[in-house]
Design a protein around this motif. Structure first.
Motif, PDB file in Angstrom:
ATOM      1  N   PHE A  18       0.723  -1.307   0.014  1.00 60.59           N
ATOM      2  CA  PHE A  18      -0.029  -0.074   0.096  1.00 60.59           C
ATOM      3  C   PHE A  18       0.743   1.297  -0.121  1.00 60.59           C
ATOM      4  O   PHE A  18       0.455   2.148  -0.558  1.00 60.59           O
ATOM      5  N   GLN A  29      -3.682   2.668  -5.945  1.00 61.41           N
ATOM      6  CA  GLN A  29      -4.615   1.234  -5.697  1.00 61.41           C
ATOM      7  C   GLN A  29      -5.416   0.908  -7.144  1.00 61.41           C
ATOM      8  O   GLN A  29      -5.509   1.813  -7.796  1.00 61.41           O
ATOM      9  N   ALA A  35      -8.545  -0.233   0.528  1.00 58.83           N
ATOM     10  CA  ALA A  35      -7.423  -0.532   1.312  1.00 58.83           C
ATOM     11  C   ALA A  35      -7.969  -0.708   2.906  1.00 58.83           C
ATOM     12  O   ALA A  35      -7.084  -1.228   3.502  1.00 58.83           O
ATOM     13  N   SER A  49      -0.214  -0.069   8.922  1.00 63.77           N
ATOM     14  CA  SER A  49      -1.072  -1.256   8.812  1.00 63.77           C
ATOM     15  C   SER A  49      -2.184  -1.240  10.121  1.00 63.77           C
ATOM     16  O   SER A  49      -1.716  -1.106  11.011  1.00 63.77           O
TER      17      SER A  49
END
Length: 76
Positions: A18, A29, A35, A49
């Motif tokens: 990401f 993306q 996401a 994350s």
């Protein structure tokens, strides 16, 4: 999984990342791909994350609980 170059710092990263692990540059993306919960927000251009966020919160709670138990044991 293939490695590609970051457009910002030229560091190597996974095509599924990401954000760049070296500089935090957010990667584009694919359409239709969310996401969430893989990445939560952006702080100062870096992304965290959800697994790292959970680990930090859980670690903080465990530290506070341990400190409270030790203080209670000392005050006895």
């Amino acid at each position: 999984m293939t490695l590609m170059s970051c457009p910002d710092c030229q560091g190597k990263l996974s095509d599924k990342a990401f954000a760049c692990p070296h500089c935090g540059f957010p990667m584009v993306q694919q359409k239709g791909r969310s996401a969430w919960p893989g990445v939560i927000g952006g702080v100062a251009g870096t992304y965290i994350s959800s697994q790292a966020l959970i680990a930090m919160v859980l670690g903080s709670v465990m530290f506070i609980a341990f400190a409270a138990i030790m203080i209670a044991a000392i005050m006895r």
